[in-house]
Design an enzyme around this catalytic site. Structure first.
Site, PDB file in Angstrom:
ATOM      1  N   ARG A   1      -2.687   7.594 -11.031  1.00 24.23           N
ATOM      2  CA  ARG A   1      -3.818   7.657 -11.956  1.00 24.23           C
ATOM      3  C   ARG A   1      -5.126   8.081 -11.272  1.00 24.23           C
ATOM      4  O   ARG A   1      -6.100   8.395 -11.931  1.00 24.23           O
ATOM      5  CB  ARG A   1      -3.986   6.292 -12.646  1.00 24.23           C
ATOM      6  CG  ARG A   1      -2.885   5.987 -13.656  1.00 24.23           C
ATOM      7  CD  ARG A   1      -2.826   4.512 -14.035  1.00 24.23           C
ATOM      8  NE  ARG A   1      -2.086   3.717 -13.054  1.00 24.23           N
ATOM      9  CZ  ARG A   1      -1.890   2.391 -13.147  1.00 24.23           C
ATOM     10  NH1 ARG A   1      -2.400   1.729 -14.173  1.00 24.23           N
ATOM     11  NH2 ARG A   1      -1.203   1.754 -12.222  1.00 24.23           N
TER      12      ARG A   1
ATOM     13  N   SER B   1     -48.860  24.862  19.899  1.00 21.02           N
ATOM     14  CA  SER B   1     -48.031  25.324  18.784  1.00 21.02           C
ATOM     15  C   SER B   1     -47.283  26.602  19.135  1.00 21.02           C
ATOM     16  O   SER B   1     -47.735  27.399  19.951  1.00 21.02           O
ATOM     17  CB  SER B   1     -48.915  25.582  17.565  1.00 21.02           C
ATOM     18  OG  SER B   1     -49.485  24.366  17.150  1.00 21.02           O
TER      19      SER B   1
ATOM     20  N   ALA C   1       0.832  -1.215   0.000  1.00 21.70           N
ATOM     21  CA  ALA C   1       0.000   0.000   0.000  1.00 21.70           C
ATOM     22  C   ALA C   1       0.861   1.258   0.000  1.00 21.70           C
ATOM     23  O   ALA C   1       0.484   2.272   0.571  1.00 21.70           O
ATOM     24  CB  ALA C   1      -0.925  -0.007   1.215  1.00 21.70           C
TER      25      ALA C   1
ATOM     26  N   ASN D   1      -7.203   1.624 -10.110  1.00 22.70           N
ATOM     27  CA  ASN D   1      -6.121   2.558 -10.421  1.00 22.70           C
ATOM     28  C   ASN D   1      -6.634   3.946 -10.775  1.00 22.70           C
ATOM     29  O   ASN D   1      -5.870   4.895 -10.805  1.00 22.70           O
ATOM     30  CB  ASN D   1      -5.273   2.013 -11.578  1.00 22.70           C
ATOM     31  CG  ASN D   1      -4.647   0.676 -11.218  1.00 22.70           C
ATOM     32  OD1 ASN D   1      -3.907   0.564 -10.248  1.00 22.70           O
ATOM     33  ND2 ASN D   1      -4.980  -0.347 -11.975  1.00 22.70           N
TER      34      ASN D   1
ATOM     35  N   THR E   1       7.011  -2.995  -7.006  1.00 20.79           N
ATOM     36  CA  THR E   1       6.387  -3.984  -6.117  1.00 20.79           C
ATOM     37  C   THR E   1       7.400  -4.974  -5.522  1.00 20.79           C
ATOM     38  O   THR E   1       7.228  -5.431  -4.390  1.00 20.79           O
ATOM     39  CB  THR E   1       5.264  -4.739  -6.851  1.00 20.79           C
ATOM     40  OG1 THR E   1       5.718  -5.133  -8.154  1.00 20.79           O
ATOM     41  CG2 THR E   1       4.034  -3.878  -7.015  1.00 20.79           C
TER      42      THR E   1
ATOM     43  N   ASN F   1     -32.161  25.385  23.625  1.00 25.53           N
ATOM     44  CA  ASN F   1     -31.233  24.599  24.448  1.00 25.53           C
ATOM     45  C   ASN F   1     -29.904  25.289  24.665  1.00 25.53           C
ATOM     46  O   ASN F   1     -29.147  24.907  25.540  1.00 25.53           O
ATOM     47  CB  ASN F   1     -31.000  23.219  23.807  1.00 25.53           C
ATOM     48  CG  ASN F   1     -30.508  23.324  22.380  1.00 25.53           C
ATOM     49  OD1 ASN F   1     -30.782  24.296  21.681  1.00 25.53           O
ATOM     50  ND2 ASN F   1     -29.763  22.329  21.949  1.00 25.53           N
TER      51      ASN F   1
ATOM     52  N   ALA G   1     -46.936  22.285  16.400  1.00 24.31           N
ATOM     53  CA  ALA G   1     -46.125  22.834  15.308  1.00 24.31           C
ATOM     54  C   ALA G   1     -45.348  24.054  15.794  1.00 24.31           C
ATOM     55  O   ALA G   1     -45.855  24.853  16.563  1.00 24.31           O
ATOM     56  CB  ALA G   1     -47.032  23.225  14.152  1.00 24.31           C
TER      57      ALA G   1
ATOM     58  N   TYR H   1     -37.900  22.132  16.497  1.00 23.28           N
ATOM     59  CA  TYR H   1     -36.534  21.774  16.848  1.00 23.28           C
ATOM     60  C   TYR H   1     -36.552  21.254  18.278  1.00 23.28           C
ATOM     61  O   TYR H   1     -36.900  21.984  19.217  1.00 23.28           O
ATOM     62  CB  TYR H   1     -35.572  22.965  16.730  1.00 23.28           C
ATOM     63  CG  TYR H   1     -34.216  22.586  17.298  1.00 23.28           C
ATOM     64  CD1 TYR H   1     -33.497  21.519  16.734  1.00 23.28           C
ATOM     65  CD2 TYR H   1     -33.676  23.233  18.410  1.00 23.28           C
ATOM     66  CE1 TYR H   1     -32.290  21.120  17.272  1.00 23.28           C
ATOM     67  CE2 TYR H   1     -32.460  22.835  18.949  1.00 23.28           C
ATOM     68  CZ  TYR H   1     -31.773  21.776  18.375  1.00 23.28           C
ATOM     69  OH  TYR H   1     -30.587  21.363  18.912  1.00 23.28           O
TER      70      TYR H   1
HETATM   71  C1  UD1 Z   1       0.465  -4.747 -10.659  1.00 22.73           C
HETATM   72  C2  UD1 Z   1       1.294  -5.864 -11.320  1.00 22.73           C
HETATM   73  C3  UD1 Z   1       0.544  -6.412 -12.523  1.00 22.73           C
HETATM   74  C4  UD1 Z   1      -0.843  -6.867 -12.095  1.00 22.73           C
HETATM   75  C5  UD1 Z   1      -1.594  -5.756 -11.364  1.00 22.73           C
HETATM   76  C6  UD1 Z   1      -2.872  -6.310 -10.761  1.00 22.73           C
HETATM   77  C7  UD1 Z   1       3.621  -5.226 -10.920  1.00 22.73           C
HETATM   78  C8  UD1 Z   1       4.854  -4.664 -11.521  1.00 22.73           C
HETATM   79  N1  UD1 Z   1       2.562  -5.315 -11.732  1.00 22.73           N
HETATM   80  O1  UD1 Z   1       0.382  -3.690 -11.609  1.00 22.73           O
HETATM   81  O2  UD1 Z   1       1.255  -7.490 -13.089  1.00 22.73           O
HETATM   82  O3  UD1 Z   1      -1.569  -7.270 -13.234  1.00 22.73           O
HETATM   83  O4  UD1 Z   1      -0.806  -5.235 -10.286  1.00 22.73           O
HETATM   84  O5  UD1 Z   1      -3.636  -5.327 -10.142  1.00 22.73           O
HETATM   85  O6  UD1 Z   1       3.627  -5.602  -9.772  1.00 22.73           O
HETATM   86  N2  UD1 Z   1       3.108  -0.589  -4.512  1.00 22.73           N
HETATM   87  C9  UD1 Z   1       3.987  -0.381  -3.457  1.00 22.73           C
HETATM   88  N3  UD1 Z   1       5.224   0.091  -3.722  1.00 22.73           N
HETATM   89  C10 UD1 Z   1       5.659   0.367  -4.972  1.00 22.73           C
HETATM   90  C11 UD1 Z   1       4.782   0.145  -6.047  1.00 22.73           C
HETATM   91  C12 UD1 Z   1       3.500  -0.328  -5.787  1.00 22.73           C
HETATM   92  O7  UD1 Z   1       3.638  -0.621  -2.303  1.00 22.73           O
HETATM   93  O8  UD1 Z   1       6.837   0.774  -5.110  1.00 22.73           O
HETATM   94  C13 UD1 Z   1       1.760  -1.089  -4.224  1.00 22.73           C
HETATM   95  C14 UD1 Z   1       0.663  -0.137  -4.679  1.00 22.73           C
HETATM   96  O9  UD1 Z   1       0.321   0.757  -3.636  1.00 22.73           O
HETATM   97  C15 UD1 Z   1      -0.474  -1.086  -5.013  1.00 22.73           C
HETATM   98  C16 UD1 Z   1       0.240  -2.370  -5.431  1.00 22.73           C
HETATM   99  O10 UD1 Z   1       1.557  -2.277  -4.933  1.00 22.73           O
HETATM  100  O11 UD1 Z   1      -1.268  -1.350  -3.874  1.00 22.73           O
HETATM  101  C17 UD1 Z   1       0.265  -2.549  -6.953  1.00 22.73           C
HETATM  102  O12 UD1 Z   1       0.934  -1.442  -7.541  1.00 22.73           O
HETATM  103  P1  UD1 Z   1       0.399  -0.738  -8.851  1.00 22.73           P
HETATM  104  O13 UD1 Z   1       1.314   0.385  -9.200  1.00 22.73           O
HETATM  105  O14 UD1 Z   1      -1.036  -0.418  -8.736  1.00 22.73           O
HETATM  106  O15 UD1 Z   1       0.632  -1.913  -9.908  1.00 22.73           O
HETATM  107  P2  UD1 Z   1      -0.140  -2.191 -11.249  1.00 22.73           P
HETATM  108  O16 UD1 Z   1       0.375  -1.290 -12.310  1.00 22.73           O
HETATM  109  O17 UD1 Z   1      -1.586  -2.203 -11.018  1.00 22.73           O
HETATM  110 CA    CA Z   2      -2.924  -1.605  -9.322  1.00 23.06          CA
END
Ligand code: UD1
Ligand code: CA
Length: 457
Positions: free
Chosen positions: A15, A406, A9, A228, A80, A387, A381, A367
């Site tokens: 986006r 009323s 997260a 997204n 990720t 208050n 009414a 009220y």
């Molecule tokens: C990712 C997957 C993709 C998959 C899709 C499904 C990768 C590279 N791609 O793409 O294959 O189909 O999810 O929904 O993983 N996040 C971090 N740190 C970061 C980057 C992201 O914690 O540095 C978290 C984001 O907050 C999010 C999740 O990882 O909750 C996914 O990241 P996001 O950028 O949305 O990946 P997608 O482009 O959707």
């Molecule tokens: Ca995503």
């Protein structure tokens, strides 16, 4: 075998074009990450780690109500794979399986998560990927197979035209064997169009090393919809609402137009209750059976008994309605309004921190704030409980069977005794004894021919 949960997260959610962290945007009344946490809890994880980064503190505070979460901060956010690596220290003594969930994929069902975990643990795979076959694979990573076997995952931006045609996508949800996981993740390079460390690259790495990688394909692709953008947020919200209304209808609730019933996940509604179109029922609201909720009404965090009628355009927040109560149209009940059984509240009546006793009525334009009103009281009414004295709030007490004429103002603190009468247009500044009549207006004076005389001038 132990299950350790990791939720990603930290991403910015570019986006979404929002000042608010993406995972805190609400789906059916709850931040989307709360949906993920609720599903995650169903596999009884040994530990739960949330990777935060963008607006880390705000996300952490928003999740403070969840006990036993470990937060790790990913700064900067390099992808990720990099996000998973930040949990290495938190998981240094962990053994067993890591289940990795995305904070932006809120519809995953407990059953699917269980299936993923079971497949992973029974096959003894190094990694198991949850996939889906969708009509529009746009923006997802594609699952590239050689024969039956998954070979690798390629992101849309890096995919060849032929790979873009693939309709099997990566959900971003995985189970990993912890043994050797972090070493393997460390070997992921950022050689791609976004210069990010992609976790899905782990699949190709494992397969090249001859390690087992399994897949589970969800039967309902809606479950793995990622959010997204605002459009996807609206689409996913609609799916959740649809699930909720479908569930309620199966339980015996009539929902006249499911497309315009906005009912949050934690709401409960009893049998034979009828929900008219364009109604919003939010938060932890409970509605009994045999009720009728008319259009334009919004109910938040409230408890409603059986056989209650709420007419059109009422706003009811943090309040209670007893059995057989009638409210509205155009009533506003808020902040601990407590309308007891068989009581009636009519149009343009506002109740705040007020008990309206059993069988009592306030049918028009009033009220009633900070008041304790007994049973079988009639509020005329235009009655106002004054208050607020400019410094503090004071209570008004109206005992059983009293009749408030009323256009009465009750200057609190004040008590109207049992069975007492208050004449119309009275300003009550002192307590009224039981069974007394209170009047404060002066004697009426008629000036004969006043209008005729004025016209002559
Ligand atoms: C990712 C997957 C993709 C998959 C899709 C499904 C990768 C590279 N791609 O793409 O294959 O189909 O999810 O929904 O993983 N996040 C971090 N740190 C970061 C980057 C992201 O914690 O540095 C978290 C984001 O907050 C999010 C999740 O990882 O909750 C996914 O990241 P996001 O950028 O949305 O990946 P997608 O482009 O959707
Ligand atoms: Ca995503």
């Amino acid at each position: 075998m132990d299950v350790h949960l990791v939720i990603l997260a930290a991403g910015k959610g570019t986006r979404m074009k929002s000042a608010l962290a993406k995972v805190l945007h609400r789906v059916a009344g709850l931040p989307m990450i709360d949906h993920v946490l609720a599903t995650a809890a169903t596999v009884n994880p040994r530990s739960r780690t949330v990777v935060i980064g963008h607006q880390a503190l705000i996300v952490q505070v928003a999740l403070a109500g969840n006990e036993g979460l470990t937060f790790v901060v990913q700064e900067p956010q390099l992808g990720t794979a990099h996000a998973l690596l930040t949990t290495e220290l938190a998981l240094r003594n962990a053994k067993g399986t890591v289940v990795l969930l995305s904070g932006d994929v809120p519809l995953l069902s407990p059953a699917t998560l269980k299936t993923l975990l079971q497949r992973h643990q029974t096959t003894g795979a190094a990694a198991t990927v949850l996939t889906a076959i969708v009509d529009d694979p746009h923006s997802y990573g594609r699952v590239v197979r050689t024969g039956e076997q998954i070979a690798r995952i390629v992101e849309e931006k890096d995919a060849s035209p032929a790979e873009r045609e693939i309709r099997e996508i990566n959900s971003g949800i995985y189970a990993f064997a912890l043994d050797g996981l972090f070493d393997a993740v460390r070997s992921i390079a950022a050689q791609n169009s976004q210069n990010e460390y992609y976790l899905p690259d782990l699949v190709g790495i494992y397969r090249q090393r001859g390690l087992g990688v399994e897949t589970v394909t969800v039967s309902n692709p809606d479950e793995i919809r990622g959010i997204n953008s605002r459009l996807e947020l609206a689409e996913v919200s609609r799916i959740v609402r649809q699930q909720k209304t479908t569930e309620l209808m199966a339980e015996g609730v009539t929902i006249e137009d499911p497309a315009t019933a906005y009912i949050d996940r934690d709401v409960t509604i009893g049998r034979d209750t009828v929900i008219h179109p364009v109604v919003s029922i939010e938060g932890h609201t409970t509605i009994g059976s045999g009720c009728e909720i008319h259009s334009g009404t919004r109910i938040v965090d409230s408890t409603i008994g059986d056989r209650v009628t709420v007419f059109n355009h009422c706003v009811i927040t943090n309040s209670r309605l007893g059995d057989d109560a009638h409210v509205g149209p155009f009533a506003h009940l808020r902040n601990d309004a407590d309308v007891r059984e068989h009581a009636r509240v009519g149009n343009f009546v506002e109740l705040k921190k007020t008990v309206l006793g059993a069988g009592s009525k306030s049918m028009h334009l009033a009220y009633l704030g900070d008041a304790t009103i007994g049973n079988k009281v009639n509020i005329g009414a235009g009655t106002i409980t004054c208050n607020y004295d400019g410094e503090k709030k004071n209570r008004t007490v109206i005992e059983d069977g009293a009749f408030i004429g009323s256009d009465t103002q009750l200057i609190a603190p004040v008590t109207v005794g049992k069975g007492a009468y208050v004449g119309s247009g009275t300003t009550i500044r002192e307590n009224v004894p039981p069974d007394a009549l209170a009047v404060s207006a002066g004697k009426q004076r008629n000036i004969e021919n006043w209008v005729t005389n004025r016209k002559k001038k």
